[in-house]
Write an enzyme that holds these catalytic residues in place. Structure first.
Site, PDB file in Angstrom:
ATOM      1  N   ASP A 483      30.121  41.744  42.213  1.00  0.00           N
ATOM      2  CA  ASP A 483      29.945  43.179  42.464  1.00  0.00           C
ATOM      3  C   ASP A 483      28.727  43.436  43.357  1.00  0.00           C
ATOM      4  OD1 ASP A 483      30.373  45.906  42.199  1.00  0.00           O
ATOM      5  OD2 ASP A 483      30.216  45.939  40.019  1.00  0.00           O
ATOM      6  N   ASP A 553      36.633  52.307  42.038  1.00  0.00           N
ATOM      7  CA  ASP A 553      36.194  52.674  40.690  1.00  0.00           C
ATOM      8  C   ASP A 553      37.000  53.844  40.157  1.00  0.00           C
ATOM      9  OD1 ASP A 553      34.379  50.741  40.152  1.00  0.00           O
ATOM     10  OD2 ASP A 553      32.606  51.917  40.667  1.00  0.00           O
TER      11      ASP A 553
HETATM   12  C1  DGJ Z   1      31.113  48.839  39.655  1.00  0.00           C
HETATM   13  C2  DGJ Z   1      32.465  48.234  39.479  1.00  0.00           C
HETATM   14  O1  DGJ Z   1      33.350  48.692  40.441  1.00  0.00           O
HETATM   15  C3  DGJ Z   1      32.966  48.518  38.083  1.00  0.00           C
HETATM   16  O2  DGJ Z   1      34.244  48.028  37.918  1.00  0.00           O
HETATM   17  C4  DGJ Z   1      32.008  47.906  37.111  1.00  0.00           C
HETATM   18  O3  DGJ Z   1      32.036  46.515  37.259  1.00  0.00           O
HETATM   19  C5  DGJ Z   1      30.620  48.425  37.325  1.00  0.00           C
HETATM   20  N1  DGJ Z   1      30.203  48.285  38.681  1.00  0.00           N
HETATM   21  C6  DGJ Z   1      29.639  47.735  36.440  1.00  0.00           C
HETATM   22  O4  DGJ Z   1      28.351  48.073  36.714  1.00  0.00           O
END
Ligand code: DGJ
Length: 733
Positions: A483, A553
């Protein structure tokens, strides 16, 4: 090879061609490379596109050709243009010479044609598995006064409607240093005409929505200055004819294989010609090219389709799926996973997670992914990034203990990391406060309370690689979600002198690629999933390391329709992931049926992102059925051909197998209406001569019927309704 690239020495014309496309350019007066044509294949070229000279006011001429006033760099379609010598349009590169002047003109010196496709040092790129798949033309051009040269790489694949381009600059050892202030990967000059430009703008939780605009006079740039690809503007554009749609008309895709700052500029000039320049964003960029040094630009993938956007997308899909993505998961079906992020956020421990794992097992799910919050002492997003060591408060017996439990339940175990970042509240920061990107004398800007590690520095990468290796060496991690949750500001590296700070962001991207190359090579059994606050770094360069990426997200099914539709313009469905989450949705508050959420998520790499143990018995049954269904259709979704049929208040898309014996159709109706139209969906890409049986109703239709007559959609008294149809040919031969 000569069947793919020919050079007519008398006419001085290069012709790259296969069954689908031709790309033509010539050596013009003064050795300037003039672009002639890119489009549908022609067997041979007889000179009909020769630059039509005209003496025009305020269009300067080449030095030494005073009487040739009809020949101007300012109107000549070119292959690679510069600033400073009378082409006043957008340049492909800008060089600050040793004397401070910004001028250069590259002219033909020599060329060679090599089989296959050379790799690009330190950068992701499309590849070949055998030299016979493609041929590469390398044209060397030189700026005579400075002796700086550039190798222009053009690869044509035998069976794909794509030209891969990049440029490698060389400064001779006996020449002083120069500075590259712009170094594009490709320039594509189009003849006068009316064009549309398609782009993929967006935002966090709202990525890659298809935008279409008429190309008008002036310059429009689609760019990211955020240090990464970004949610806000993807690094792909297409130029199309005014009436191009999904199935008809010319479309030219320009896609950068890069994950840093990008700029794709479109300029319509004074005589209606259009120039596209694509590459590293020149804003904030500079690169000192020392004596004897080289600079390799990222690659641009140029695709031509004569038959609309679906055909363009299919060329990208098969290229990315087969010759960009690497590793064992390239050709392997991706597991159905459940991720605990939206189920628990940071509030979990081993006891709380076990019921999710147990239920996942019962429902047939294949992997459990432990998301953010398992390390350091991270109970919210303010701490611990940089300390990739398990939090014993949450896992008293260690992470392996929990992973072993997951494995015993028959599931694979996946883990979230955010290796490019650092929290001030971390042991890493306390030990190495200089590791983050920060400008001396200025307080760096936090974003999500975190800072960016200076990955341009080898020792920083080594620290992170070491910590991740310590985890992965234990052998219990089957998947990593990589991420990145902020964009890059405070761009400054302690290792570079003042005059070279313009190199930092590209060096960051190169450092990131080096780190990914090291880890993905060292741990080939791991499935790597890219993520940047959802889909902030979905690009073809990242796909070289990460076979799949988290699309957004925003897990709301209705929002996802537009996001996945836009994403599919370039990226194949087995490179982006989609999860069923709770209703009402956590991001939008919208209610949607499990069927709706399932059909949207099943259209990509499928998974769940909710507390499975909290579902009712009926919902669990439905989930088990979805999981079983996805397993049956997974090869079709992940390796079949996607066709977009409709978008708007009604979305429809379908998947068809290569041999046209199986097809899946998904339709989605958004807002209902008191007097609904009778809506017909027509399929595409089927064999008109085959008979297809709808596996649910057992009804048989001709492929021609499904494509030309179509299917009435049932009228339902609700918003957000969906249908799935699965057809199998009953006369497969
Ligand atoms: C952003 C990601 O897109 C989410 O799926 C999750 O992993 C969060 N970060 C966690 O901080």
């Amino acid at each position: 090879m000569s069947d793919l690239i020919t050079f007519d020495a008398a006419a001085k014309v290069f012709h790259l061609h296969n069954q689908e496309i031709s790309y033509l350019f010539a050596i013009e007066d003064g050795g300037v490379l003039s672009h002639l044509y890119f489009g549908q294949a022609v067997a041979a070229y007889h000179g009909e596109r020769r630059y039509p000279r005209k003496d025009r006011g305020f269009a300067g001429n080449l030095p030494g050709t005073e009487r040739e006033r009809g020949f101007s760099l300012d109107t000549l379609p070119q292959e690679i243009s510069s600033r400073g010598e009378a082409d006043f349009r957008t340049p492909a590169f800008v060089i600050r010479q040793a004397n401070g002047a910004q001028a250069s003109r590259f002219v033909y010196a020599r060329h060679q044609i090599v089989p296959g496709k050379p790799a690009l040092p330190g950068l992701p790129a499309a590849y070949v598995e055998s030299p016979d798949e493609a041929a590469t033309l390398i044209v060397t051009v030189v700026d005579q006064p400075s002796q700086l040269s550039a190798d222009l790489y053009y690869t044509i694949y035998r069976d794909r409607a794509v030209i891969a381009r990049s440029v490698r600059f060389h400064n001779p050892a006996d020449q002083p240093a120069v500075t590259l202030e712009q170094a594009a990967s490709a320039q594509l000059d189009f003849p006068a005409g009316q064009y549309q430009v398609l782009s993929l703008p967006g935002a966090h939780a709202n990525e890659r929505h298809l935008q279409k605009e008429t190309v008008g006079y002036g310059i429009k740039t689609f760019a990211s200055g955020r240090g990464t690809t970004s949610h806000q503007m993807n690094n792909f554009i297409a130029l199309t004819a005014a009436d191009t749609d999904e199935f008809h008309g010319a479309a030219y895709g320009i896609d950068l294989v890069y994950s840093g700052n990008h700029a794709l500029s479109v300029e319509k000039d004074q005589i209606d010609q259009v120039r596209v320049v694509a590459g590293i964003n020149p804003v904030g960029f500079s690169w000192e090219l020392a004596s004897g040094a080289e600079f390799q630009t990222p690659e641009a993938l140029l695709v031509y389709s004569a038959n609309g956007l679906n055909a363009m997308s299919q060329t990208y899909h098969s290229l990315i799926r087969e010759r960009v993505v690497r590793g064992r998961y390239r050709d392997q079906e991706r597991p159905i996973l459940v991720n605990n992020w939206e189920a628990t956020y940071f509030d979990f421990n081993e006891d709380k997670l076990r019921p999710i794992v147990d239920t996942a097992k019962k429902l047939g799910i294949e992997m459990f992914v432990l998301d953010d919050g398992w390390f350091g002492h991270r109970d919210d997003d303010t701490t611990s990034l940089g300390d990739w060591v398990v939090d014993r408060r949450k896992f008293p017996l260690g992470l392996k203990h929990f992973a072993d439990y997951v494995h015993r339940q028959g599931l694979q175990f996946g883990l979230w990391v955010e290796p490019e970042m650092i929290s001030k509240d971390s042991d890493l920061y306390r030990a190495h406060p200089d590791y983050l990107l920060a400008i001396p004398g200025r307080e760096p800007s936090p974003s999500r309370s975190q800072y960016v590690l200076d990955l341009s520095r080898q020792e920083v990468r080594a620290n992170i690689a070491g910590q991740l290796s310590d985890l992965l060496d234990q052998g219990y991690i089957d998947y990593i979600k990589w991420d990145m949750n902020r964009h890059i500001s405070d761009v400054y590296s302690h290792t570079l002198p003042a005059a070279r700070q313009g190199e930092v962001l590209h060096r960051y991207t190169l450092g990131l690629y080096a780190l990914l190359e090291e880890l993905t090579t060292k741990y080939p059994a791991v499935l790597w999933e890219g993520c940047s606050g959802g889909g902030g770094r979905i690009d073809t360069g990242f796909a070289y390391y990460m076979p799949q990426s988290w699309t957004s997200d925003n897990t709301d099914a209705v929002s996802r329709l537009g996001i996945q539709y836009g994403t599919s313009l370039v990226y194949p469905p087995n490179t982006f992931t989609a999860h069923v989450s709770v209703s009402p949705n956590e991001q939008t508050g919208r209610h949607a049926s499990l069927a709706m959420r399932g059909n949207v998520a099943m259209s990509a790499v499928f998974g769940y992102e909710l507390d499975l143990a909290k579902l009712t018995k009926t919902e669990q049954k439905q989930v088990a059925a979805q999981v079983a269904e996805y397993k049956a259709i997974r090869p079709l979704i992940q390796f079949g051909q996607l066709l977009r049929l409709e978008s708007g208040n009604d979305y429809a898309w379908m998947f068809v197998s290569a041999d046209q014996t199986e097809a899946l159709l998904y339709t989605f109706h958004l807002l209902n209406n008191g007097q609904p139209a009778f809506h017909i969906v027509k399929m595409a890409g089927l064999d008109p001569a085959k008979q297809y049986m709808d596996t649910a109703s057992q009804q048989v239709f001709g492929g021609d019927e499904l494509m030309h007559i179509g299917l009435y959609q049932p009228l339902q008294q609700q918003d957000f309704s969906t249908q799935q149809y699965h057809f199998k040919a009953i006369n497969p031969g």
